[in-house]
Structure formats: structure tokens, C-alpha cells
Design a protein around this motif. Structure first.
Motif, short mmCIF file in Angstrom:
data_model
loop_
_atom_site.label_atom_id
_atom_site.label_comp_id
_atom_site.label_asym_id
_atom_site.label_seq_id
_atom_site.Cartn_x
_atom_site.Cartn_y
_atom_site.Cartn_z
N ALA A 145 26.35 41.29 47.99
CA ALA A 145 26.43 40.42 49.07
C ALA A 145 25.91 38.89 48.45
N LEU A 146 25.40 39.29 47.38
CA LEU A 146 24.86 37.85 46.84
C LEU A 146 25.75 37.39 45.75
N GLY A 147 26.80 38.15 45.49
CA GLY A 147 27.81 37.85 44.31
C GLY A 147 27.30 37.85 42.93
N LEU A 148 26.26 38.91 42.70
CA LEU A 148 25.80 39.08 41.36
C LEU A 148 26.42 39.80 40.30
N VAL A 149 26.78 41.00 40.86
CA VAL A 149 27.73 41.96 40.22
C VAL A 149 28.92 42.44 40.48
N ASP A 150 29.93 42.39 39.49
CA ASP A 150 31.31 42.90 40.15
C ASP A 150 31.45 44.14 39.58
N HIS A 151 31.10 45.33 40.29
CA HIS A 151 31.24 46.71 39.72
C HIS A 151 32.70 47.12 39.64
N GLU A 152 33.43 46.79 40.59
CA GLU A 152 35.04 47.11 40.36
C GLU A 152 35.57 46.54 39.15
N ARG A 153 35.42 45.34 38.91
CA ARG A 153 36.11 44.67 37.68
C ARG A 153 35.33 45.44 36.23
N GLY A 154 34.10 45.62 36.43
CA GLY A 154 33.48 46.46 35.42
C GLY A 154 34.06 47.53 34.96
#
Length: 428
Positions: A145-154
Motif C-alpha cells: 500500500a505504501l509502495g515500499l517493496v515489490d515482491h512480484e518483481r523480486g
């Protein structure tokens, strides 16, 4: 590695201590084999020494007879000369087997450490109270929600168990690392940036090999004939950097720390308390380390625990400190205290630092010693290490403990100047 002399002199005490970690029958089998190999090794050494002395005596007698003009006694036939080489080969094999068997034994837990696993751990201190949050959102939801971590692209980049920090998330992660570096320098630790690829000798010295050999990422033997692996923690690199050295007594305790990413083969973390950045194959950590005289170790351990606690307190995070039972601590350590932060979404505490005292176990494996001023004999140093801190655990704890009803997250005061804001707000 344990002290062979201690096993010879007080096997019962060694067996009793190891039984806190291992099945007593397994302990006795291992000690039986070690003592058998030790006796065989000593017998071979005696036999080899006697053979060498006999040959020296023969050589002296031969030379004396020549000088006196007498006919010398015939020297040992070729078959007898080959016997010495065979004995030396046997000794090499026995010493190798003894070293391997010794290296597989864990360290002796300290006297005040109880046996058992996690169920026997004991909370000794608590800081603050769990924050009162009406509707708890977990760190994975908050980071998205805060745009801090991109799990999918990781996952796209590295596969399962990887993530990518983005935007203010990347800046928060880097702010944590930089702040920890500054605090450790203020505490008197020297900053190191070691290689991330280490030789297998460093893994053995730290006590991770051979038992946990498969828990790290290795280069293939064609690329790395000497054996290389990606470091699982900076502890391995720091200890390995001082292998085979005699440290100056006047400079002990030697206090150093390092920042590195850590690379580990972790089991899939599908449980709710291991989601997001809590458990993965690559994460950032700042590690503190001390080499001390034996008599300095107790003070050093207390100092390191207090320092790590002060870091978590400065971040404003509710946490507890636990003394680990023998079965839950690292095999290379005599005593370990975990500093654990509260995770509101799971109602559990999660370790962000393990501060441990290894005694001389690692120093024996790494041959790291000191010499008293004016003395000839060397002794092994004691080693201590601790995370200060693991940011992949701090990150979700900050998000969850400082979440606000409007969906924002307050930034810890000590990080606000570095981040340029006092609040993380949802991405529109």
C-alpha cells in the motif's frame, strides 16, 4: 573445535555438556571414536619417533665407523626404509579422520545454559509494551500500500524468497543500514567491507562447515577449484579474515563490524510469521564482532547485548531479550541471547539479533591466538558476534508497530533526517 586435552582429562564433563545438545548415545559414540583415533595417533607418533631415532643412531654409527677406518654395519634394507613412509601415511590418515570427527562436534554450552529447544528459552528482559492497534495490517499489505517493496518483481528477478525495495522503501532500508553503521562506529567498532565470496576455509573456521555446508550457495569446482561460497553472514568473513594470526594482546578486545548482504538457502517461508522480508535468500545485515582475552569475554558479551538493545530501543520498537537453550543456539556458540521484536500481525516476537559467545571454539578452528607480553606460549582468543542489526526484520517491525489508523506509518525519530519525512503515506 573442542580442546582434545579436555576430552582426555575430563570426558565425563564434556559428555554431560554435549548431552544438552545431542542424544547422549550419539555423544558417547563420537567420544569413543575420538579417543580411539587419538590413541592410534599417539601410538603412531611414538612408533615413528622411535624409527627416526633408530635411523639417526644407525647413521651416526655408520659415520663413526667410516671415520675410524672400520667396516660399518650394513644400513637398514629398502623394505625397512619404506616402512617409515607407510607409518607417516597412516598417521596422516588417522589425523585427518580425527580432525573430521572433532569438527563435527558442537561447542560445549556454558554452565548456565539449559538443555532443550525453543520451549526452554527464557525471557530475561522486556522493553516497552506492545502498541495498541485496533485493526492490524501486516507488513506485506502495508509495504504494498505504501509502495515500499515489490515482491512480484523480486520473484521475477530471483525466484521465490527474493524481493525488491522500491522508492521510500529502498531509502528506508538504506537509512537503517547507514544509521546502524554510524551507531556501531560511535560504540568503538572498526568498520570493514569484506568480500562476499569466501573460500571454504572461512566456512570451516566459523564452524558452519562441514555440518551446514549445504545451507549456503557454492560456486562450482570448475569456477572455484579451492572452493568458494557466498557468505551467509559477515561473521564468517570477519572471523576468516584473521585466520592463522597471532593478535597483539594490548589491542584486545579487538572490536570490528561489517555491513554485507547475506545469502542463504532458506526453507520456504509460507507461514504468516515468515512472509514478506522476514525470511529470504538475500537480506542485509550489520554484524558486530569481538576478539577478546578469555577473561574479557563475560564483559564483552554483556556490553554487546546492551549495545544491540540500545539500538532497538532508539528505534522505539517493543522487544524482548531471551537467553537461548542449548538446542536452539548455534552449534558453534557457548551462549546466545536473542533480541526479538514484536510483530503485531502474528502476535509473536521475531529475532533481529543473536548475540553469542563462542569461547575458543572458533579460534581453535581458525588458529587465532594471542601471546602474553614477554611470553613464549600462545593461547586461543575468545570470539563473540552479534547482529546489529538484521534490517529485513527491522523493516516489517517498523511498519507494523508504527502503523496508523489512516494507513500511514510513522518513521522512527532517529531516521527522519535521513529519510526526509516523518511519515510514510499510501501511494495514490
Amino acid at each position: 573445535m573442542l580442546d582434545m586435552e579436555l576430552i582426555r582429562k575430563d570426558r565425563e564433563a564434556v559428555a554431560t555438556a554435549l548431552a544438552k545438545r545431542l542424544d547422549p548415545a550419539e555423544v558417547n559414540r563420537a567420544l569413543d571414536e575420538i579417543q580411539r583415533l587419538d590413541q592410534e595417533r599417539r601410538a603412531l607418533i611414538t612408533e615413528i619417533d622411535a624409527e627416526r631415532q633408530r635411523r639417526k643412531a644407525e647413521a651416526r654409527a655408520y659415520a663413526q665407523a667410516k671415520r675410524a677406518g672400520r667396516e660399518p654395519e650394513p644400513v637398514a634394507p629398502e623394505a625397512e626404509r619404506k616402512q617409515l613412509a607407510e607409518l607417516e601415511s597412516q598417521l596422516d590418515e588417522v589425523q585427518s579422520r580425527l580432525r573430521t570427527t572433532m569438527s563435527e562436534l558442537p561447542n560445549l554450552p556454558a554452565d548456565d545454559i539449559v538443555g532443550g529447544g525453543k520451549e526452554a528459552n527464557r525471557v530475561i528482559r522486556t522493553f516497552g509494551e506492545p502498541p495498541a492497534i485496533e485493526q492490524v495490517r501486516d507488513h506485506v499489505e502495508l509495504s504494498r500500500a505504501l509502495g515500499l517493496v515489490d515482491h512480484e518483481r523480486g520473484v521475477k528477478l530471483g525466484g521465490s524468497g527474493f524481493w525488491m525495495y522500491t522508492g521510500l522503501g529502498a531509502r528506508l532500508e538504506w537509512a537503517l543500514v547507514n544509521w546502524l553503521i554510524e551507531q556501531n562506529i560511535k560504540a568503538g567498532y572498526e568498520f570493514l567491507l569484506p568480500p562476499h565470496l569466501l573460500l571454504d576455509t572461512a566456512g570451516f573456521a566459523a564452524g558452519q562447515f562441514p555440518k551446514f555446508y549445504d545451507d549456503v550457495y557454492h560456486l562450482d569446482r570448475q569456477s572455484a577449484p579451492r572452493g568458494q561460497f557466498l557468505l551467509p553472514t559477515a561473521e564468517t568473513a570477519i572471523l576468516g579474515a584473521y585466520q592463522d594470526e597471532i593478535l597483539e594482546t594490548a589491542k584486545l578486545p579487538l572490536k570490528v563490524f561489517a555491513y554485507t548482504p547475506c545469502y542463504r538457502r532458506e526453507a520456504a517461508g509460507s507461514h504468516s510469521d515468515e512472509r514478506g522480508t522476514v525470511r529470504g535468500h538475500q537480506f542485509n545485515k550489520v554484524e558486530i564482532f569481538q576478539f577478546t582475552l578469555p577473561e574479557q569475554a563475560d564483559t564483552a558479551l554483556a556490553e554487546m547485548v546492551a549495545h544491540v538493545e540500545s539500538l532497538v530501543e532508539a528505534l522505539g520498537l517493543h522487544h524482548q531479550t531471551s537467553l537461548l537453550a542449548a538446542g536452539d543456539a548455534s552449534a558453534a556458540m557457548r551462549k546466545t541471547l536473542d533480541i526479538e521484536v514484536w510483530m503485531p500481525s502474528t502476535g509473536k516476537y521475531k529475532e533481529v539479533s543473536s548475540v553469542s559467545w563462542g569461547g575458543d571454539y572458533q579460534a581453535r578452528r581458525a588458529a587465532i591466538r594471542y601471546r602474553e607480553p614477554g611470553g613464549k606460549q600462545t593461547r586461543f582468543v575468545h570470539t563473540l558476534n552479534g547482529s546489529a542489526l538484521a534490517t529485513s526484520r527491522l523493516f516489517p517491525a517498523i511498519l507494523e508497530q508504527f502503523q496508523q489508523p489512516d494507513g500511514s506509518v510513522l518513521v522512527p525519530e532517529v531516521l527522519r533526517d535521513k529519510l526526509g519525512t516523518d511519515r510514510l503515506t499510501p501511494v495514490r
